[in-house]
Design an enzyme around this catalytic site. Structure first.
Site, mmCIF file in Angstrom:
data_model
loop_
_atom_site.group_PDB
_atom_site.id
_atom_site.type_symbol
_atom_site.label_atom_id
_atom_site.label_comp_id
_atom_site.label_asym_id
_atom_site.label_seq_id
_atom_site.Cartn_x
_atom_site.Cartn_y
_atom_site.Cartn_z
ATOM 1 N N CYS A 47 0.788 -1.232 0.000
ATOM 2 C CA CYS A 47 0.000 0.000 0.000
ATOM 3 C C CYS A 47 0.818 1.279 0.000
ATOM 4 O O CYS A 47 0.292 2.342 0.274
ATOM 5 C CB CYS A 47 -0.886 0.015 1.234
ATOM 6 S SG CYS A 47 0.024 -0.347 2.732
ATOM 7 N N HIS A 75 22.696 -23.571 -1.530
ATOM 8 C CA HIS A 75 21.836 -23.530 -2.722
ATOM 9 C C HIS A 75 22.095 -24.761 -3.598
ATOM 10 O O HIS A 75 21.162 -25.449 -4.013
ATOM 11 C CB HIS A 75 22.121 -22.250 -3.522
ATOM 12 C CG HIS A 75 21.216 -22.090 -4.690
ATOM 13 N ND1 HIS A 75 20.092 -21.306 -4.647
ATOM 14 C CD2 HIS A 75 21.228 -22.652 -5.916
ATOM 15 C CE1 HIS A 75 19.463 -21.377 -5.799
ATOM 16 N NE2 HIS A 75 20.140 -22.189 -6.590
ATOM 17 N N LEU A 129 30.927 -29.783 1.003
ATOM 18 C CA LEU A 129 31.274 -28.999 -0.184
ATOM 19 C C LEU A 129 32.096 -27.801 0.274
ATOM 20 O O LEU A 129 31.630 -27.008 1.109
ATOM 21 C CB LEU A 129 29.985 -28.534 -0.885
ATOM 22 C CG LEU A 129 30.140 -27.557 -2.033
ATOM 23 C CD1 LEU A 129 30.922 -28.178 -3.189
ATOM 24 C CD2 LEU A 129 28.762 -27.104 -2.538
ATOM 25 N N GLN A 189 -12.034 -4.828 12.143
ATOM 26 C CA GLN A 189 -12.699 -3.651 11.573
ATOM 27 C C GLN A 189 -14.028 -3.388 12.260
ATOM 28 O O GLN A 189 -14.725 -2.457 11.901
ATOM 29 C CB GLN A 189 -12.968 -3.892 10.081
ATOM 30 C CG GLN A 189 -11.747 -4.015 9.227
ATOM 31 C CD GLN A 189 -12.073 -4.511 7.830
ATOM 32 O OE1 GLN A 189 -11.842 -5.658 7.502
ATOM 33 N NE2 GLN A 189 -12.609 -3.656 6.981
ATOM 34 N N MET A 235 -6.851 1.525 9.982
ATOM 35 C CA MET A 235 -6.264 0.304 9.403
ATOM 36 C C MET A 235 -5.304 0.658 8.283
ATOM 37 O O MET A 235 -5.078 -0.136 7.380
ATOM 38 C CB MET A 235 -7.365 -0.648 8.943
ATOM 39 C CG MET A 235 -8.502 0.003 8.234
ATOM 40 S SD MET A 235 -9.946 -1.062 8.235
ATOM 41 C CE MET A 235 -11.166 -0.006 7.471
ATOM 42 N N GLY A 279 -16.234 0.072 3.313
ATOM 43 C CA GLY A 279 -17.070 0.715 2.305
ATOM 44 C C GLY A 279 -16.656 2.125 1.959
ATOM 45 O O GLY A 279 -17.507 2.929 1.560
ATOM 46 N N VAL A 334 -15.401 5.468 6.125
ATOM 47 C CA VAL A 334 -15.036 5.596 7.532
ATOM 48 C C VAL A 334 -14.776 7.056 7.912
ATOM 49 O O VAL A 334 -15.265 7.557 8.930
ATOM 50 C CB VAL A 334 -13.804 4.719 7.858
ATOM 51 C CG1 VAL A 334 -13.598 4.608 9.348
ATOM 52 C CG2 VAL A 334 -13.946 3.334 7.249
ATOM 53 N N GLU A 394 -11.856 2.296 -1.644
ATOM 54 C CA GLU A 394 -12.068 1.175 -2.551
ATOM 55 C C GLU A 394 -11.972 1.475 -4.050
ATOM 56 O O GLU A 394 -11.530 0.623 -4.807
ATOM 57 C CB GLU A 394 -13.453 0.569 -2.296
ATOM 58 C CG GLU A 394 -13.627 -0.018 -0.917
ATOM 59 C CD GLU A 394 -15.069 -0.391 -0.664
ATOM 60 O OE1 GLU A 394 -15.340 -1.582 -0.567
ATOM 61 O OE2 GLU A 394 -15.919 0.521 -0.598
#
Ligand SMILES: Cc1cc2nc3c(=O)[nH]c(=O)nc-3n(C[C@H](O)[C@H](O)[C@H](O)COP(=O)(O)OP(=O)(O)OC[C@H]3O[C@@H](n4cnc5c(N)ncnc54)[C@H](O)[C@@H]3O)c2cc1C
Ligand code: FES
Length: 1274
Positions: A151, A307, A360, A711, A983, A1024, A1027, A1206
């Protein structure tokens, strides 16, 4: 072997001495639980997310140099840290001491949202700067390229021309390497250290001799170097090693020797060190793979030897080392020997493998000779930090002149249980000239030799087959070109993305008024210093218990028996919560259909909660959970896919329907009709903080505090915890300080788990914590609904769509949850930006045997919008027009009516579209793309633009009510509380801006502690996009009430301070506390009549994206995206641009790379960042521009702002359609002019297979039904 039981290392300059260390302990839990350094976060536990990044510094007494490198604490055994210095985010800077310039810049440039991954980001950049105070773009790309991009918005803006000054970077201010450790390294006699734990012994030899002795004594013990292979096997695959040998600073293992014929590299060198060494050589092919292999941290931890010896099936280096004729230098007590790194070694053939007791020491990598060419290829789901789907090393040697193949080696990874060499094919091609006939023969031979069954693990079988020969074709082209010019090819250098360009329009408002200004996230600095507290950062409480869930392993079965005895017998296990312990409260009528908390009779999906183990530690609870034995009797039918649900008529309730105009009549008058369908996969929420909760009984009156990452605290308080404990809600208080990402996944699913978590307290009276591991979280909690959209469109030849009949089916999973609501919202938004005069939309939620799906950012619109846009794209193709032209033609214009007869003013929609056309230079770039495509056969570009109309509202006035509580204290400071959850979207920052404007006081005078049911009861869910809108109106209301009360006092003493006014108000008995309330937007929808006013307003926007695809591999590059949004009057443009960018990137991931994979038995395979790929920093378009329309008035909303959480997700589909455009161009050039059906996500597999060519025709195809595929699309 001499033992030294003391482990000594430093953390942030402080010495740590562990006398009784448990070798099974990793650094991450040690930092978090033992040292209380909670800035380092848990995100996945497998090295894949970077949330746990720390800096490790080691002093080498021989070279006298200190090496600083980033590492993932989740995979670092603490025993490997003897003598090392660990720096965590707390050691970099803090608000208590000094903020580091890196922390300051990330925060002030708005580089944080939920902040959960920020400390890891800080540590990556900090470590880079410790090594390179002035890093180049390449170094920055290397350090961050593979980091998950959930984000972030990095942008620095000029706020009305004011330039922000930053702290300068001053390397002399950094923590020095602890002198004590330096002395220890120099002076302490070097001898093997042995750490003995309950179950495991750790041996750290410090000389080659001691290492060999240990290996002889414990031949089965792994030699742990980076622990990036052994660690995940222990953690996720149940491997256990009673003894581990982990050599330390053995000089011979770090050898770098340049000889005339090649390079010898010590097996103990990290892959990052190997990369640095190779930079000075001409090992282009190896370097190319080392640039994309894993992330920077893993490359710094993982060793070359580890590896090679691990021989993973998808190893990037082994195919190259194998074709490069590398040899391995081995050592044992018996002496040295060399073995080739060839197919026999890779397939672990005993005669070609290491013997027990052998190690190795180093690897010889020969230089290429003249006329010898080596190339590396790989294709993964994501550009960086993703295991290859197929990779390859190829080498050809021609001998002096002539172009006749003298030697040829081809090895592939990802197509078998280990690296596979196409030895026979190569043998048969020797002596042939390098020409087209050879190419054709080679492809056939390779396909014959490297055969993949239809059921091969990992799926994507036809894609893999195609890649085998596409890679060879690429090699052929490359070598042919070099042969022509005999000039060495150089590999393309990745450009670093230019992140968000923020356009802020000047405002005429008082300078102290913070509304509309790009204010930093309130917790920004704390995010970067690690001081921001999340649920699991809360210290362990006295007597605390840990709860771990036991889940079903069958998709549909009767539970015959559950045997708890073995689990209960483990030490530390206190209890197991079963249905009986819930005292009859085991089901809730969610959304009209009861859902069970714990299932003990009939399970209906893999991952369903069956019972929960409670123990005195997390480790014991999880160990015991694995010992619960459940016997199942499988039941029929097992319905997993939407198509199966349709066949079985397995739906939740009936259809949902919306009709407008007369569709059937309209179909009679249109020029053309097309029918089509598109399938869209689901999406994982991938919040960085997994589901977390801590229930703390208060010890009297049945009171309990529940701290939870949710939430919806009211829901957890009232509906779940109070109900299951059978106590009134006024005894249960739910607190949320902040949430490390949620995206809709922390509503219903959190509630179910939070209902069970406190139940052990009834018997034991103790606090109980439950934190899900990433894999459990992904398995249990569901995600975005997969969709099937079927459409029939009636249109005129000029592109006008007059009739549209659409059917939506979503895969709801095993319980109803919000599936029908998702369908309803999807239907109400299916028109997106278009006026369809006659339409019929119908939708069904399918009941299947998958974990129940739930809300996810956009809530149905990202799916329904894609279906509509796909239909429009097909209509355009039928009409021979560009999709953009057809989009524009069908768009809402000015004042109009939606299908549910709500008025819409589309002026700003059109303006966004036009502005986006202009800012993206769409027309010019369209021409440039067409020119590029006409000049390139194997690469194509695509350009696409999509409009956005996102209606904002929750379909109910009550669901939109909000409340706030504002106190003024006698020192004049203000405390704000409201019902919204922080959030990452910055709602608390916005609320303080609101209080600051309303009370006309500086933001610094206002504080916000978090959200609690104690201060604001009955708050609605945070979601939605509303908020800030709703809670802001409540905060505004409370502040206005207070100001009104205080106005007489302020006017009596206008020059007074807030302290004066508060005291005066107190003295006059005027209350300094007020609640604020907003009753919710008027909202209603009548499904019977199909009419209503469900939404309050519309967010408009448009996005134009350009991509380039590689037709041979299916890779795509995001070149540029321009986004224009109408966001009204932004309250905080910095936060808003972050929301738009974050949502766009999440949408881009949804539509292009995020792919959930289920087995035919309904088991989710993709349970972590190693298998499920969300976009990384390197996937962000090289140019990403976000701009806003000039502010417009929105009378009902908070200061005319608009909710933006959203809408941007949908704009990610501009990338989907840009790829679609590129694929169409490729197909047209190949004469494929028919309809093009591309489903979402549009992965490299789908891109490659759609660009049909002679190679896709050449591969063998399996008869459908002739095998059971590894995975199925749901
Ligand atoms: C998140 C993540 C992403 C990854 N991405 C990629 C990727 O994109 N591409 C890719 O190719 N790989 C990838 N890997 C795999 C990674 O490259 C290997 O795990 C790593 O190279 C192993 O090295 P190590 O030192 O950590 O091995 P360890 O785990 O320490 O040891 C592995 C094995 O090697 C043996 N061994 C180690 N050294 C010696 C020695 N000197 N002599 C004899 N035996 C020895 C050990 O006994 C053990 O069995 C990824 C791994 C992770 C965790
Ligand atoms: S928690 Fe360590 S990388 Fe994810």
């Amino acid at each position: 072997m001499d033992g030294a039981a003391e482990l000594v290392f430093c953390v942030n300059g402080r010495k740590v001495i562990e006398k009784n260390v448990d070798p099974e302990t990793m650094l991450l839990p040690y930092l978090r639980k033992k040292l209380q350094l909670t800035g380092t976060k848990y995100g996945c536990g497998g090295g894949g997310c970077g949330a746990c990044t720390v800096m490790i510094s080691r002093y080498n007494p021989i070279t006298k140099r200190i090496r600083h490198y980033p590492a993932n604490a989740c995979l670092l055994p603490i025993c490997s840290l003897h003598g090392a210095a660990v720096t965590t985010v707390e050691g970099v800077g803090s608000t208590k001491a000094r903020i580091h310039p890196v922390q300051e810049r990330i925060a002030k440039c708005h580089g944080t949202q939920c902040g959960f991954c920020t400390p890891g980001m800080v540590m990556s950049i900090y470590t880079l700067l410790r090594n390179h105070p002035e890093p180049t773009l390449d170094q920055l790309t290397d350090a961050l390229g593979g980091r998950l991009y959930v984000c972030v918005c990095f942008s620095k803006d000029d706020d009305d021309g004011e330039k922000e000054e930053f702290l300068p970077l001053d390397p002399t201010q950094e923590l020095i390497f602890p002198p004590e450790l330096m002395i220890m390294a120099e002076k302490q006699p070097q001898r093997t250290r042995v750490f003995v734990g309950d179950r495991m012994t750790w041996i750290s030899p410090v000389t080659l001799k001691e290492l060999l002795e240990a290996k002889v004594k414990y031949p089965q013990a792994p030699i742990v170097m980076g622990n990036t292979s052994v660690g995940p096997e222990v953690r996720f695959k149940g491997a256990f090693h009673p003894v581990i040998i982990s050599p330390e600073c053995i000089e011979e293992l770090s050898v770098v020797n340049h000889a005339d014929d090649g390079l010898t590299l010590g097996a103990g060198l990290s892959l990052a060190q190997v990369k640095e060494i190779l930079k000075t050589q001409t090992y282009h092919a190896l370097l190319k793979h080392l640039g994309t292999l894993a992330g920077c941290q893993i490359r710094n931890m993982a060793s070359l030897g580890g590896h090679i010896v691990s021989r993973h099936l998808d190893s990037d280096l082994n195919p190259l080392l194998a074709v490069g004729n590398c040899t391995l230098n081995l050592l044992s007590k018996e002496g040295e020997r060399q073995i080739p790194l060839n197919e026999q070694f890779l397939t672990k053939c005993p005669s070609a493998d290491l013997k027990p007791g052998e190690i190795l020491v180093s690897v010889n990598i020969p230089y290429s000779r003249k006329w010898e060419f080596v190339s590396a290829f790989r294709q993964a789901q994501r550009q960086q930090n993703a295991l290859a789907i197929v990779n390859s090393g190829m080498r050809v040697f021609f001998g002096e002149g002539g172009g006749i193949i003298r030697e040829l080696s081809i090895a592939y990874g990802g197509v078998g249980p280990t690296t596979i060499c196409a030895k026979n094919s190569c043998q048969k091609l020797i002596g042939r000239p390098w020409n087209e006939e050879m190419l054709d023969a080679a492809c056939r031979l390779i396909l014959d030799e490297v055969s993949l069954p239809g059921w091969a693990p990992g799926g994507k079988v036809e894609f893999k087959r195609t890649l085998l020969i596409s890679f060879f074709f690429k090699f052929y082209l490359k070598v042919s070109q070099i042969l022509k010019t005999m000039v060495n090819g150089t590999d393309r250098v990745l450009a670093f993305p230019v992140l968000g360009v923020l356009v802020i329009r000047p405002k005429s408002q008082l300078p102290q008024d913070p509304i509309g200004r790009p204010i930093m996230h309130l917790s920004g600095i704390k995010h970067t210093t690690g001081e921001a507290i999340y649920c699991d950062d809360m210290p362990v409480l006295d007597g605390e218990l840990f709860l771990a869930f036991v889940t079903s392993s069958r998709a549909h079965a009767e539970i015959v028996s559950i045997d708890l005895s073995e689990a209960l017998s483990l030490p530390g296990v206190v209890d197991i919560v079963t249905e009986e312990d819930l005292r009859g409260v085991n089901s809730f009528g969610l959304f009209g259909e009861p859902e069970k908390l714990l299932e003990t009779q009939e399970v209906s999906c893999v991952g369903q909660l069956v019972c929960a183990v409670v123990a005195d530690s997390e480790v014991q609870a999880k160990r015991a959970a694995k010992r619960v034995k459940i016997v199942y009797q499988d039941l029929e039918p097992v319905i997993l896919t939407i198509e199966e649900a349709i066949r079985h008529h397995s739906f939740f309730q009936g259809e949902r329907k919306l009709e407008y105009g007369n569709v059937d009549e309209a179909f009679k008058v249109v020029d053309q009709i097309l029918e089509g369908e598109i399938h869209m996969g689901g999406q994982e929420h991938f919040y960085m903080e997994t589901q977390s909760m801590l229930a703390v009984p208060k010890g009297e009156d049945q009171e309990m505090d529940v701290y939870v990452s949710s939430q919806f605290p009211k829901y957890i308080q009232v509906t779940w915890v109070a109900a299951t404990l059978k106590v009134p809600a006024n005894k249960i208080m739910c607190h949320v300080k902040r949430v490390g990402g949620a995206f809709g996944g922390k509503v219903t699913k959190t509630g179910i788990m939070a209902a069970i978590t406190p139940s052990p307290h009834l018997l034991h009276g103790c606090p109980v914590r439950c934190i899900l591991e990433r894999g459990e979280d992904m398995l249990i909690t569901g995600g975005r609904h997969p969709y099937l959209g079927k459409y029939k469109a009636g249109f005129m030849n000029d592109g006008r769509i007059l009739a549209l009949d659409v059917e939506h089916y979503c895969n709801g999973g095993s319980t109803l949850d919000e599936s029908l609501f998702v369908i309803e919202i999807g239907l109400l938004k299916v028109d997106n930006a278009y006026k369809f005069p006659n339409l019929r939309f119908r939708g069904w939620a399918c009941r299947t045997n998958l974990p129940s799906n739930t809300a996810l950012r956009g809530f149905g619109f990202p799916q329904s919008g894609l279906i509509t846009e796909n239909c429009i794209t097909e209509v355009a193709a039928k009409c021979g027009l560009s999709p953009e032209k057809v989009r524009m033609m069908n768009m809402y214009k000015e004042i109009d009516q939606t299908p549910y007869k709500q008025e819409i003013d589309a002026t700003n929609l059109i303006q966004c579209w036009k502005e986006c056309m202009a800012t993206s230079s769409y027309s010019l770039r369209k021409v440039a793309v067409e020119k590029f495509n006409s000049e390139n056969y194997w690469k194509k570009k695509g350009l696409a633009m999509v409009p956005l109309k996102f209606p904002v509202g929750v379909l109910s006035t009550a669901a939109a009510q909000a409340a706030a509580l504002v106190h003024i204290y006698l020192d004049g400071s203000v405390l704000v509380t409201h019902g919204g959850i922080e959030m990452g979207q910055g709602v608390h920052t916005k609320m303080i801006q609101v209080a600051s404007r309303e009370l006309r006081m500086p933001m610094s005078n206002v504080h916000l502690r978090g959200t609690s049911t104690e201060t604001v009861p009955n708050a609605n869910v945070s979601g939605g996009s509303l908020v800030a809108d709703l809670n802001g109106l409540a905060v505004k209301d409370a502040c206005q009430t207070l100001l009104k009360r205080l106005e007489p006092i302020i006017s009596k003493n206008p020059k007074g301070t807030w302290k004066d006014w508060a005291q005066a108000a107190f003295d006059e008995s005027i209350s300094l506390s007020a609640t604020g309330y907003f009753r919710g937007y008027e909202s209603h929808m009548n499904w019977e009549t199909g009419e209503g006013h469900p939404f309050e307003y519309f967010v408009f926007g448009a996005a134009c994206s350009e991509v380039e695809i590689d037709c041979l591999t299916g890779a795509h590059k995001n070149i540029r995206t321009d986004i224009v949004m109408d966001i009204g009057h932004s309250i905080n443009p910095a936060l808003d641009v972050g929301q738009i960018e974050g949502a766009f990137i999440q949408g881009m991931g949804l539509y292009t790379i995020e792919e959930l994979k289920y087995s035919p038995q309904g088991v989710l395979y993709t349970r972590g960042p190693d298998q499920y790929k969300i976009p990384a920093v390197s996937d962000v378009p090289t140019e990403l521009h976000v701009s806003f329309l000039p502010p417009s008035q929105n009378s009902n909303t908070l200061y005319s702002s608009k909710g933006l959480g959203e809408p941007g997700v949908f704009l990610g589909c501009s990338v989907f359609f840009a790829i679609h455009d590129a694929v169409r161009a490729a197909r047209q050039e190949r004469g494929l002019l028919g309809p093009l059906k591309l489903d979402s996500p549009l992965t490299p597999e789908k891109i490659r297979m759609a660009c049909e060519d002679k190679f896709t025709k050449m591969i063998p195809r399996d008869e459908p039904g002739s095998y059971v595929p590894w995975n199925i699309p749901v």
